[in-house]
Structure formats: structure tokens, C-alpha cells
Scaffold this motif. Structure first.
Motif, PDB file in Angstrom:
ATOM      1  N   MET A   1       0.995  -1.403   0.234  1.00 24.99           N
ATOM      2  CA  MET A   1      -0.276   0.101   0.044  1.00 24.99           C
ATOM      3  C   MET A   1       1.270   1.215  -0.361  1.00 24.99           C
ATOM      4  O   MET A   1       1.651   1.563   1.061  1.00 24.99           O
ATOM      5  CB  MET A   1      -1.050  -0.119   1.474  1.00 24.99           C
ATOM      6  CG  MET A   1      -1.907   1.541   1.030  1.00 24.99           C
ATOM      7  SD  MET A   1      -2.841   0.984   2.767  1.00 24.99           S
ATOM      8  CE  MET A   1      -1.518   1.941   4.087  1.00 24.99           C
TER       9      MET A   1
ATOM     10  N   SER B 230      -2.915   2.165 -11.713  1.00 27.49           N
ATOM     11  CA  SER B 230      -3.368   2.655 -10.230  1.00 27.49           C
ATOM     12  C   SER B 230      -5.049   3.004 -10.520  1.00 27.49           C
ATOM     13  O   SER B 230      -5.029   3.736 -11.823  1.00 27.49           O
ATOM     14  CB  SER B 230      -3.056   3.786 -10.076  1.00 27.49           C
ATOM     15  OG  SER B 230      -1.353   3.846  -9.709  1.00 27.49           O
ATOM     16  N   TRP B 235      -8.644   6.717  -1.124  1.00 31.00           N
ATOM     17  CA  TRP B 235      -8.897   5.755   0.739  1.00 31.00           C
ATOM     18  C   TRP B 235      -8.045   6.878   1.664  1.00 31.00           C
ATOM     19  O   TRP B 235      -6.991   7.052   1.352  1.00 31.00           O
ATOM     20  CB  TRP B 235      -9.167   4.733   0.590  1.00 31.00           C
ATOM     21  CG  TRP B 235     -10.092   4.014  -0.183  1.00 31.00           C
ATOM     22  CD1 TRP B 235      -9.653   4.180  -1.724  1.00 31.00           C
ATOM     23  CD2 TRP B 235     -11.471   3.245   0.384  1.00 31.00           C
ATOM     24  NE1 TRP B 235     -11.595   3.350  -2.193  1.00 31.00           N
ATOM     25  CE2 TRP B 235     -11.988   2.903  -0.654  1.00 31.00           C
ATOM     26  CE3 TRP B 235     -11.509   3.512   1.555  1.00 31.00           C
ATOM     27  CZ2 TRP B 235     -13.229   2.310  -0.811  1.00 31.00           C
ATOM     28  CZ3 TRP B 235     -12.879   2.970   1.802  1.00 31.00           C
ATOM     29  CH2 TRP B 235     -13.048   2.397   0.703  1.00 31.00           C
ATOM     30  N   TYR B 280     -11.317   2.280   7.199  1.00 30.74           N
ATOM     31  CA  TYR B 280     -10.905   3.222   5.578  1.00 30.74           C
ATOM     32  C   TYR B 280     -12.028   3.587   4.726  1.00 30.74           C
ATOM     33  O   TYR B 280     -12.874   3.997   5.012  1.00 30.74           O
ATOM     34  CB  TYR B 280     -10.836   1.681   5.591  1.00 30.74           C
ATOM     35  CG  TYR B 280      -9.143   0.889   4.992  1.00 30.74           C
ATOM     36  CD1 TYR B 280      -8.127   1.524   4.782  1.00 30.74           C
ATOM     37  CD2 TYR B 280      -9.503  -0.498   6.178  1.00 30.74           C
ATOM     38  CE1 TYR B 280      -7.000   0.556   5.325  1.00 30.74           C
ATOM     39  CE2 TYR B 280      -8.200  -0.796   5.611  1.00 30.74           C
ATOM     40  CZ  TYR B 280      -6.878  -0.093   6.011  1.00 30.74           C
ATOM     41  OH  TYR B 280      -5.832  -0.892   6.496  1.00 30.74           O
ATOM     42  N   ILE B 346      -5.381   3.420  -5.484  1.00 32.18           N
ATOM     43  CA  ILE B 346      -5.501   1.978  -4.524  1.00 32.18           C
ATOM     44  C   ILE B 346      -5.005   1.704  -5.909  1.00 32.18           C
ATOM     45  O   ILE B 346      -4.753   2.815  -7.102  1.00 32.18           O
ATOM     46  CB  ILE B 346      -7.264   1.465  -5.181  1.00 32.18           C
ATOM     47  CG1 ILE B 346      -7.540   1.605  -3.944  1.00 32.18           C
ATOM     48  CG2 ILE B 346      -6.963   0.211  -5.175  1.00 32.18           C
ATOM     49  CD1 ILE B 346      -9.140   0.717  -3.477  1.00 32.18           C
ATOM     50  N   GLN B 348      -2.919  -1.425  -8.600  1.00 30.47           N
ATOM     51  CA  GLN B 348      -2.802  -3.662  -8.614  1.00 30.47           C
ATOM     52  C   GLN B 348      -1.468  -3.449  -9.275  1.00 30.47           C
ATOM     53  O   GLN B 348      -1.537  -3.146 -10.067  1.00 30.47           O
ATOM     54  CB  GLN B 348      -3.233  -4.115  -8.621  1.00 30.47           C
ATOM     55  CG  GLN B 348      -4.863  -4.462  -7.631  1.00 30.47           C
ATOM     56  CD  GLN B 348      -5.752  -3.452  -7.492  1.00 30.47           C
ATOM     57  OE1 GLN B 348      -5.272  -2.799  -8.928  1.00 30.47           O
ATOM     58  NE2 GLN B 348      -6.710  -2.912  -6.250  1.00 30.47           N
ATOM     59  N   HIS B 375      -0.683  -3.738  -3.654  1.00 30.44           N
ATOM     60  CA  HIS B 375      -1.906  -3.862  -3.890  1.00 30.44           C
ATOM     61  C   HIS B 375      -2.952  -2.827  -2.869  1.00 30.44           C
ATOM     62  O   HIS B 375      -2.310  -2.219  -1.925  1.00 30.44           O
ATOM     63  CB  HIS B 375      -2.066  -5.223  -4.048  1.00 30.44           C
ATOM     64  CG  HIS B 375      -1.757  -5.622  -3.223  1.00 30.44           C
ATOM     65  ND1 HIS B 375      -2.096  -6.256  -1.378  1.00 30.44           N
ATOM     66  CD2 HIS B 375      -0.495  -6.315  -2.687  1.00 30.44           C
ATOM     67  CE1 HIS B 375      -1.323  -6.560  -0.544  1.00 30.44           C
ATOM     68  NE2 HIS B 375      -0.497  -6.544  -1.360  1.00 30.44           N
ATOM     69  N   SER B 376      -4.076  -2.560  -3.121  1.00 30.96           N
ATOM     70  CA  SER B 376      -4.575  -1.946  -1.946  1.00 30.96           C
ATOM     71  C   SER B 376      -4.855  -2.888  -0.280  1.00 30.96           C
ATOM     72  O   SER B 376      -5.191  -4.289  -0.471  1.00 30.96           O
ATOM     73  CB  SER B 376      -5.975  -1.945  -2.242  1.00 30.96           C
ATOM     74  OG  SER B 376      -7.432  -3.555  -1.327  1.00 30.96           O
ATOM     75  N   LYS B 378      -6.732  -3.665   1.485  1.00 33.75           N
ATOM     76  CA  LYS B 378      -8.372  -3.985   2.409  1.00 33.75           C
ATOM     77  C   LYS B 378      -8.263  -5.143   2.654  1.00 33.75           C
ATOM     78  O   LYS B 378      -8.893  -5.475   3.635  1.00 33.75           O
ATOM     79  CB  LYS B 378      -9.367  -2.889   1.350  1.00 33.75           C
ATOM     80  CG  LYS B 378      -9.603  -1.713   2.279  1.00 33.75           C
ATOM     81  CD  LYS B 378     -10.848  -1.044   1.287  1.00 33.75           C
ATOM     82  CE  LYS B 378     -10.660   0.316   0.882  1.00 33.75           C
ATOM     83  NZ  LYS B 378     -10.138   0.453  -0.052  1.00 33.75           N
ATOM     84  N   ASP B 435      -7.486  -8.622  -5.896  1.00 30.40           N
ATOM     85  CA  ASP B 435      -7.952  -7.444  -4.925  1.00 30.40           C
ATOM     86  C   ASP B 435      -8.012  -6.414  -6.467  1.00 30.40           C
ATOM     87  O   ASP B 435      -9.065  -5.209  -5.898  1.00 30.40           O
ATOM     88  CB  ASP B 435      -6.352  -6.830  -4.869  1.00 30.40           C
ATOM     89  CG  ASP B 435      -6.088  -5.596  -3.999  1.00 30.40           C
ATOM     90  OD1 ASP B 435      -7.439  -5.172  -2.862  1.00 30.40           O
ATOM     91  OD2 ASP B 435      -5.707  -4.698  -3.850  1.00 30.40           O
ATOM     92  N   SER B 439     -11.717  -4.380  -4.361  1.00 27.67           N
ATOM     93  CA  SER B 439     -10.916  -2.665  -4.636  1.00 27.67           C
ATOM     94  C   SER B 439     -12.494  -2.424  -5.054  1.00 27.67           C
ATOM     95  O   SER B 439     -13.163  -1.394  -4.818  1.00 27.67           O
ATOM     96  CB  SER B 439      -9.948  -2.143  -4.417  1.00 27.67           C
ATOM     97  OG  SER B 439      -8.992  -3.135  -3.646  1.00 27.67           O
TER      98      SER B 439
END
Lengths: 640, 640
Positions: A1, B230, B235, B280, B346, B348, B375-376, B378, B435, B439
């Protein structure tokens, strides 16, 4: 991240550290440094075996600093030659409540089963396995014992002690004498003469605890005596790596063979990958009928025994083991496979008083562990009862010293300190009585058939073993009534059932662990984890089913459990106070274990219990009798 | 127990120490010290985050000494500002296999449940809880995640590292450049230019691993690129102590409100007794339809996003959280309650190659962790996938360096090292793909009703969430076929069933933990405890029911499980070899879990499996095909 903008508070850095137990608040003034050359401490602990280390660690965690607390030990380094090796389920619960159980559970030998071997009717077989039973037959969080080198337990306790105490144990320091001298300094009336590497020193303290073993200098200085008798049984004990074809070598075994008795204690795996075994081996002559005295378990002939025990050697132990294991062979696996061996004589003795008062009736000197009670090792009690003595004494001492009891700060006695003797002496006496029966029986001959005259049947032996399980597991002990154990029969009792060993709530007994689901997050949790050994009293509320009734009136509670209810609910369906005071300790008591049944509580009525800092129930009352809880606590803790 | 005669072996004193993992044997010669002034190591690890520390710790445990292994990190002290906080069940299993799980399980936040909140049809309520499900829906030894400060994980790894390495991590040392220079020294062809507090130094090594994060110098020096996109979602993330009346604040929550999306991650209790919460929070504009580009999840406008993300402040995060939580309030509990906050976008991305070869085709430089994939946050994957990269690489490197592979010692490539990229790149690609879906979906709008046009239904979201559980738990990952994962379809397959996620044995998947009763002592044990991460291959034998048949032919085995049999037995009823090789790892596979059913093995036929040092199944064969096991192992381990 990948992060673009970032801010971190300084306090966040602390989040990486291991947790520390929060100290108890202190209301009494801390002692002022004096200008004379006598060191003063609030507590001096003599001895750093399991009892002394446990006491020292608990007091340090409760908040006594190095200026307040001194622990001395005559040995130069961490003890490496302890003889005990067994931890009971209750001791495991206690170590878990201190965050110290992981290495022990993972690396120790979990002892789950006991096998009984007895003479076979088939003469070819000589002995045969009569039964295998679970080693722990009572409900317990850890339903087994753990066997592990005593020195390792001590190392674990001492390592943790160093997180709370810079000094740790002051080694190479032996106690010469203790006396009470109120005239010299009535606040620090206990004078200990100690010697560190030849240098003599006088230390004054408010309290002194002798955890200095069976030959306790504290006990002798205070004029206390171990009373009791030495039985006439001589045993050898050996720790080794065995080579054997005996099928139950990894189970605890009670072997009664025509050639004598052996107890097998499986032990932990060591660095070589081998597993240790401990054998208790009866020494010959003991059951040899050519000496009349020795056929009776009650007769004492210390002189005879002494002469025989001096003749015990490694060879006699192995010869006798080999005879008792027949037709199986047993021998050390290789040269150097013997770790340790010793010979001992069974004796059960206990001191009349676990504490000594000054002229005002204030308890000033306490003794704990082997200094108060000695007995045979076979029931695996020694190290456990010793540590539990300290677990019982520590919070009482800390409360009194920190000014947290109603009478703290007055010149007179603090009655909470008297409960130490009351509670632990009772347990010591029970221990002695149990051990006498158990050892005698174990040293006795068991017949090949039930009708054998004069011998014990296997069934009789098994009965004593199982009846003793509440005691030997540590989970069944019950403290007598006193100010910290209220069993007032005149009040309403919300508990039904009397099978206290199975968990029914009972003042004086430990709170049984149960598995619960937490309301806030669905965490499947062990209740005992909400009762960490941080020196706090806690209130446990088992609500009634009317918790969803807006008229229900909850108390100011810490841990709250609810029974199965007739509908789902969220926080706003129950009284605000539950979330306010118990958000993270509010549980459903029916999804995993049936907690109400286990504790003997009617779901329509509920109950309130006070759990003491040592995990023992202090009082149980009906929900409508909450003021009894208040009165009980007011007698123990000062109000602010 | 007063003892009269006593003897103790010197080795007994060692029994008090914590256990150490036994190093791997070494067949290759240790490198000789050279007289030039270039330091030489067998392995240099760059970076001491979770990936670097895990790799360093494993290599040190496997036997690489400080002379052989150097780990450098640019930061001056233990990392305290990590952003990750989640440990998956599979990572917990791995940490348990290293003896490092206790503090994490006890002190971390066990996250058991997920609640889903969505727009309510009742406009008064605004949002409502649609469902609560278990956070981990696949079988796992620890059926929950744990959230805890990343810095704490690193401190635990580093503390353990110091038991095996005197130097530990060399801090304040940054990597300037890496290159491969075979001409200068073909045995130590990797040249790293490092700088410690201003002092430049050249270090040569056989292998170098870049665990130096998303902005990896190793990756850039080697000309590797993170490929990917991206996404356009910005977030904010904040760790704090909250004051809220939202009922599910202690559950992981996916909140889709009309005002935006929030994910709640409950966190550990801190020293004040408060509990942390991570939020988040979607940043405004992202779902605001006044910008066309932002209504599509697939569109990328990095420039727009960058300008928006630079405007994110603590206040915008809280304002947006407050809007999304309505009608509930949420705010920091008090001043100073905010631990950390950050804004991120975010994206990946993954690197095409996880290793770089020299001119002879020998893998010399590896990258691991965030250096290979970003990656994110979350799905809570980052720290886990990074540590598991190292867990995969460490044993392969150690085997090759120690001369334990068939081709070790030859000048050519060691094919085991190529499996690192093969296995972990596959997982990284799956991670990125998962992801991206997760996401996008999470940032998208969820309709109040199933028929909402253009939005996602709650059911669709839930499906992705549950399907992803095998991946997000870490328990469902499957390595592709390679020399260390044999799924030869032409051979007889003793396994029935294909529900690999539930435990059916499958090469390339981790061995599911099961609960067993040990024959020797009745110990109720977790099978994974017989598969400690000590770098060893193990053979697991599930015997057939004919084990009591004297004609049955057992192999030279390590862990043996038997099904329910038609009669009781003792050691002498089964082949001698079982006791000889597996006395303490021979289990009944039916008393607790039904192991044969869980693993898909027919009790009449049995099966043999090889479990790799990292706990993944390498091959599964029928009992009569034991020579396939032999061939498989011979391709991986040299024979002596």
C-alpha cells in the motif's frame, strides 16, 4: 500500500512492546529513604525457588518496586537442580493468567493418561495393564498435567521478573537469622541478618516471607516446627532416557508388580530429540516381609529406614526397576542417559502456623512452600502447592501495603493477612492427609485378584486415585469460610447443585473456565482470559432472561454473561450500562458451553459472583441481593 | 521431597533453556575468509520489514551464521511505523510452526466476524446491517484473522532473530546499488554498494534478496518494473480510539452508505485499556457523479486522483466517516486518540520476474514482498503475502547453499531456486486480480434494493467476499506444478474428492491441521505441531486398515496415522518399524477429527504424502507406490 500523506502519534511507537501487567493503585505513602545505614524494604522474600520466585514476580507486577521489595537466594545462579517436575491443571490456569503458559504447554510433556499395571493371573505375563484412564478427570481449562524440569519453570518466572524488576533476585545471599524488633523501628520491625559473599548485613522490613525450602531458616528462626511423621518407605527416583519395550512408557503408570512398585512419569523432549522419563522405584526391603515393621504402613522405624536409604545407589534403583518391569526390559538408552537420580524417604509434615505476629497482632513473617509442608513427590503436588501458597499470599500483602484494605494504615492488624494461614494451612493439611493415604497405598502390595487377603484391590486403588483427582488437579480445592470467602447460609442462594468439582459456583473454589462467544465481535473466548492475574477483584454477572426487558436493572459490572434469549438483539435493546461498563466482556453463555448449567444458575433468575484476584469465588448472591456484594467488597477493599 | 542421596549429570543444566530450532545439516564447505578488503556473505538480505525479517530469521534458524548472512536496513531502529495490521489464518499457522504465535494470538485482536451494512429501504434508518458472517469460512487451525500493529510483529521476529544471530539486523545501512559481476568473483558474483552512516562499502555475496519495499532499490537496480495500473479510488486510513454508538464497531465491517463506503477493522487493546479501531474511508469526489471519469471503476486518471489525494486531511477523513456512519455518530474518543492516519490511492501492480539470473542461468538476485507486488490494503494481504514469499524462498536458498539439493555444488543453476518465482509469482498475480475485483467492488456503490440499475447487489458483494476467502485466509492458495509440486495424472491417485479448500490432500496446497490422539500417550495433538518449520521434509503416512495384519509393510516414516480399527492393539500388534521410527508421531485418525474423510483418503487403501519444509504438500501417492515418493525426494534432496 503506497501511502501519500501520513501522520503518526508518538504514542504509537509504544504499541510494539510486549504488554505489561498494570500495577495496583497505591494509596499509602511510599516509604521515605532514611539516613541510617540499615536497608529498609516493605517486603523481603527469602528463597527463589518456585514459591519465592512466584511471590516476588507477583509483588513486582502488582507494583512493588526494587526499593520496596528484596528477594534473596543463597544459590549463585538460577536454580538448575530442582527435583519437582509436575504442573497441575490449576497451576497451568494460573500461569496462563500471567501470560506464562505458552512455553510450558508447548515444550513440556502433556500428560493425558494414566495406565495401571498389576500382577496378572497368567503367570507367563507376570504383569498386565488393568486400565487406562484420563489423568485429569475433572473439568479444567487444560485437561492434563504438564511435566517439565523445575529449573525451566524457574527460568521462565525469573525472565518475566526481569521485565518488572531491575535487580531481580539478589543471589549468593543467605539468611542467617530473622527476628521481630518493634522497639527499634515499629514500621519496619522485621530484622533479617543476611550474608552476601562473606559480607554480613542487617535489613529491616515490614514483612518477610520465608520461601526457603524444607530446611527453612525463617521457620527455625521463628521457632516453628514441621510436625508429622516419616513413613517407612524408601524410594529411588531417576530421570533418564530409557530403552524399553514396555508399551506404556509414555503414559503415567502405576505399576504394582510382584517384585515391587514403580511409578512412570513421562517427561519433556530434550534438545537431542529424545524424551526423558522419570521413574519412582520402590527400594527393596520395604515390602520384604522378613522385617515385620515393614509390612505395616503405619509403623515408623526411622532408624531402620535411614540405614537402608544410605545404601541406595543408581544400580539398586535400576535393578529394582528391572525386576518390577518384568517381563519387559528397561535400561538407560546409552551411557550418559541418566540425568539425575536421588533417594528419598516418604514423610508428611506440616507447620502449625504459616505466619507470625508482632506484639500488636500484626502478621509480620510468613512462610510458604516447602518451608510449611513436605510430603512425597508422587502425587506431583510440591511445586504446585508451593506456587499456589504465593499466589494466595501475594495479592493480600500487596493490598495491605498499598493501602487498599479498609484497615490498612491503622497500627493494628490487617485481617486480610490472617486469611493466608487460614486458607493455605487448610490446604496443606488436606495435602498431607491425601499424600499419606496415596503413598501408603502406592507402597502397598496389590493382589492379583480382588479377594486377596491383606492386599489392596486394583479397584480400591483406582478409587483413591480418582477421588483424589480434585485435589491432585488443584481444581477441587476449597478454602474455608473467612472474610474473603462468604458462604452465608442465611442469605438467598441463587445456585442449585452441589457438584462443585464440576464447576457449580461455590465461594472458596476457583471459577471454572468456560468457552463463550463475545457479543461485541463474535470472539470465541475463554472466560478465564477476562480474569488475568493483575490483582483485581472482578464481578461476574450472569443475567436473567429479562435482560431485554427495559425495566431490568443491571449493576456496575465487569463481566456479563447472558443466557439464550428469545430474540436477537443489539446494544440498544439492553440497558446502556452493559455497553458502558462491559462492552468487551459481555458474552452469550449458551453458544459454546452451557454456562448457566455448568455454574448451577437458573436462567430465569441469574446470579452475581465476586471473583478474587486469585481467581477464587468470594461470594455468590442472587441478582436482587447486589448490596451483599457491596458489603462483601467493603470489608475487603477501602472505598474512595 | 527431602532427598538424601543425589546425582545430577552436567547436561541436565541445559534443560532449563528455551528450545532452539535444530539447524539443517551442511554438506557444502563453509566459505573461507579472504584477505582482500571486500566483505563476503553467502546471502545479503536488503530490508528488515516483515518479508526481510522473516527471511533473515528463517535462514538463521536453518543454520546460516552471521559470517554467512547479512541483513541491512536503512532505518535506524526497529520499525515502528508500519501500516499493515492483519494476519491471515495461514500466516498464523506459519508463525505457530515457528513458536511465535502466542503473543500475537493472546494480545492481538482476534477478528472472527464481518458485518455488512447497506442502505436501508427505511429512509429513517439510512443504513442497516444486512448480515453477519464468519470472517474465515474455510477450515483453518485458527479460524479467524488477527489484527495487530505491524511494528509488533517485526519486534517479535527480531527478538527471536537475536537468539540465532548476534548481529541481528545491521541498521542505518542503505543500499545504493546492486549488480552482478561474475568476472570479479564467480563464486560471489553479486556486488552490493551499501552506505552506513555516510561510509560507503562494497559487499559481495552469492545471493541477494531485495525485501526493500514498494520503492525497492534492488528491483530498480536489476531493471525490473512493477507493472499494472493505479485505479482512481482515493482512500483515507486512520487508526484511533473511537467514541461511537455504531453497534458493530468491534467487528470487521463493510459499510456501503449513501454517503460513501467505510471499512471497519477492529484492532488490538493497548496499554491504556482502550481498543484501537482502523477505518478505511472513501474520499469524496470518488463516487461523486459530478466528475464523469470517477463514476467508472475501470477508468484511470492518475493526474486527477493525485490532485485530490493531496487534499486529504485528518478532517476530511473524519467528515467522510461521519457522513457514512449516519445515523450513528463516530469521533475520536478524546484528544490524542488518533494514532496514525494516511491517504492512499488504490493500485495493483506486480513485477514480471521475482529473480534475476547470472550468465550461467543461476538465480542470484531475488525480490520479495512489496518489492514484487503492491495492492490495496483492504483485503489484509500485504504483510501476509510478503512473509509467505520469504517462507517459500528461505528453505530453497538454505538447501542450495548447504549443498542439500542434487545439483548443489555444480556450477550450473539449481532448479529448486527457479521454483520461487514460479510459485510466488503465480500467487502475486492471483492477489492482484482478486484485489482489483475486491477493491473496485468495495469502492462501488451498492443499491438499496437488488434491482438497482448499475449498482451491485449486496448478494453479489457477499459472493465475491466468500469466494475470495480461500485466498484472503491464505489457506486456499495452490502452487502450480513444478519439481516441488508433483500432480502426475498418469499415476494412481489415492485421493477422492476435490474440495481442496476443505482439506482434501492436494500437491501444492498446505496440509490442513487436524486434531489427533497420539497412540503412545493419549495426547490430543494438532497435527501441524509435528510439522514445525525447521526446514525438514516429512512423510505423512495414512495407513490402511490392514496395519494389524502381520503381512502389512510399513515404510520408513515420520508421521503415521491409522483409521478406526476393529480391535484394540499394543505396539507389538503392529509392525516394529512404526514404533522404531514414529513412536511419538503415531496417531489415531478417528477419535477427534475424521482425518481420512478430511483428507479424502480411503481407510481401506491409505495414502502417503510428502510435506515440504513450508508445510505444503509436494506429492500424494498410493501406499503401494512408495517408490514415487523416493523419486520425488531424490529430485529435491541429494542422497548420501
Amino acid at each position: 500500500m503506497p501511502v501519500f500523506t501520513e501522520y503518526a502519534a508518538a504514542s504509537r511507537e509504544l504499541r510494539v512492546l510486549p504488554s505489561f501487567a498494570p500495577p495496583l493503585p497505591r494509596r499509602s505513602p511510599k516509604p521515605e529513604p532514611r539516613s541510617d545505614d540499615v536497608e529498609r524494604y516493605e517486603v523481603v522474600v527469602v528463597g527463589a525457588g518456585p514459591a519465592g520466585l512466584m511471590l516476588n514476580l507477583l509483588l513486582a507486577r502488582y507494583g512493588l518496586s526494587d526499593e520496596s521489595l528484596l528477594c534473596v537466594d543463597a544459590k549463585p545462579t538460577t536454580l538448575k537442580s530442582g527435583q519437582a517436575d509436575g504442573l497441575q491443571p490449576r497451576t497451568l490456569e494460573t500461569l496462563k493468567s500471567l501470560g506464562l503458559a505458552d512455553e510450558i504447554l508447548t515444550e513440556g510433556c502433556q500428560m493425558w493418561q494414566v495406565a495401571f499395571w498389576n500382577p496378572s493371573n497368567d503367570k507367563e505375563k507376570i504383569i498386565e495393564r488393568t486400565s487406562i484412564i484420563q489423568d485429569v478427570s475433572v473439568p479444567a481449562r487444560f485437561p492434563h498435567e504438564v511435566t517439565i524440569h523445575q529449573g525451566r519453570i524457574e527460568r521462565i518466572l525469573e525472565t518475566d521478573l526481569h521485565r518488572y524488576s531491575k535487580r531481580g533476585v539478589q543471589r549468593n545471599t543467605k539468611l542467617i537469622d530473622v527476628k521481630i524488633d518493634e522497639a527499634g523501628d515499629s514500621e519496619f520491625p522485621v530484622i533479617a541478618e543476611i550474608e552476601t559473599e562473606g559480607r554480613r548485613q542487617t535489613v529491616r522490613s515490614k514483612y518477610l516471607v520465608g520461601a526457603d525450602g524444607a530446611r527453612s531458616v525463617v521457620r527455625r528462626s521463628m521457632g516453628l516446627k514441621l510436625e508429622g511423621e516419616s513413613l517407612d518407605h524408601i524410594w529411588g527416583v531417576v530421570d533418564l532416557i530409557v530403552d524399553t519395550d514396555f508399551p506404556d512408557i509414555r503414559r503415567r503408570c502405576a505399576i504394582h508388580s510382584p517384585a515391587g512398585s514403580v511409578m512412570v512419569i513421562p517427561r519433556e523432549r530434550i534438545a537431542t530429540g529424545d524424551y526423558l522419563t522419570r521413574l519412582y522405584v520402590q527400594v527393596p526391603g520395604d515390602i520384604n516381609p522378613d522385617n515385620d515393621a515393614e509390612t505395616s504402613n503405619e509403623t515408623n522405624k526411622p532408624a531402620d529406614a535411614r540405614s537402608r536409604r544410605s545404601q541406595v545407589t543408581e544400580k539398586t534403583i535400576f535393578d529394582n526397576a528391572a525386576a518390577a518391569f518384568k517381563p519387559y526390559y528397561i535400561r538407560p538408552k546409552k551411557d550418559g542417559a541418566v540425568d539425575w537420580w536421588a533417594a528419598y524417604q516418604i514423610g508428611q509434615r506440616v507447620t502449625d502456623n504459616f505466619s507470625i505476629k508482632d506484639s500488636k497482632g500484626v502478621e509480620r513473617v510468613f512462610i510458604a512452600g516447602d518451608a510449611c509442608h513436605t510430603h512425597s513427590p508422587k502425587a506431583g503436588q510440591g511445586m504446585n502447592v508451593s506456587m499456589m501458597d504465593s499466589y494466595n499470599l501475594a495479592w493480600k500483602l500487596a493490598y495491605s501495603i498499598h493501602g487498599l484494605t479498609p484497615s490498612a494504615g491503622t497500627a493494628g492488624p490487617d485481617p486480610i493477612l490472617a486469611t493466608y494461614h487460614k486458607e493455605r494451612h487448610t490446604i496443606a493439611q488436606e495435602l498431607i492427609a491425601f499424600d499419606r493415604d496415596f503413598s501408603s497405598m502406592f507402597s502397598g502390595k496389590i493382589g492379583a485378584s480382588e479377594d486377596e487377603v491383606g492386599g489392596l484391590t486394583h479397584e480400591e486403588f483406582l478409587q483413591v486415585f480418582s477421588r483424589g483427582n480434585g485435589f491432585t488437579s488443584g481444581c477441587g480445592i476449597e478454602y474455608p469460610e473467612n472474610m474473603a470467602v462468604n458462604r452465608d447460609k442465611s442469605a438467598k442462594n441463587p445456585i442449585s447443585g452441589e457438584d462443585y468439582l464440576s464447576g457449580i459456583l461455590r465461594p472458596g473454589r476457583r471459577l471454572l473456565n468456560v468457552r463463550l462467544v463475545r457479543h461485541a465481535d463474535g470472539y470465541r473466548r475463554d472466560l478465564q482470559d477476562d480474569f488475568a492475574s493483575t490483582g483485581r477483584f472482578r464481578i461476574l454477572c450472569l443475567t436473567s432472561t429479562d435482560i431485554l426487558d427495559p425495566e431490568g436493572s443491571p449493576q456496575r459490572l465487569l463481566v456479563v454473561i447472558h443466557p439464550r434469549l428469545d430474540r436477537d438483539f443489539m446494544w440498544n435493546d439492553i440497558p446502556n450500562e452493559v455497553k458502558q461498563y462491559s462492552e468487551m466482556s459481555f458474552y452469550s453463555g449458551h453458544e459454546l458451553d452451557d454456562v448457566y448449567k455448568a455454574y448451577g444458575v437458573d436462567i430465569a433468575k441469574g446470579a452475581l459472583a465476586v471473583v478474587r484476584p486469585d481467581g477464587y469465588v468470594g461470594i455468590v448472591v442472587a441478582l436482587e441481593d447486589a448490596e451483599r456484594v457491596e458489603r462483601f467488597l467493603e470489608s475487603l477493599i477501602c472505598t474512595v
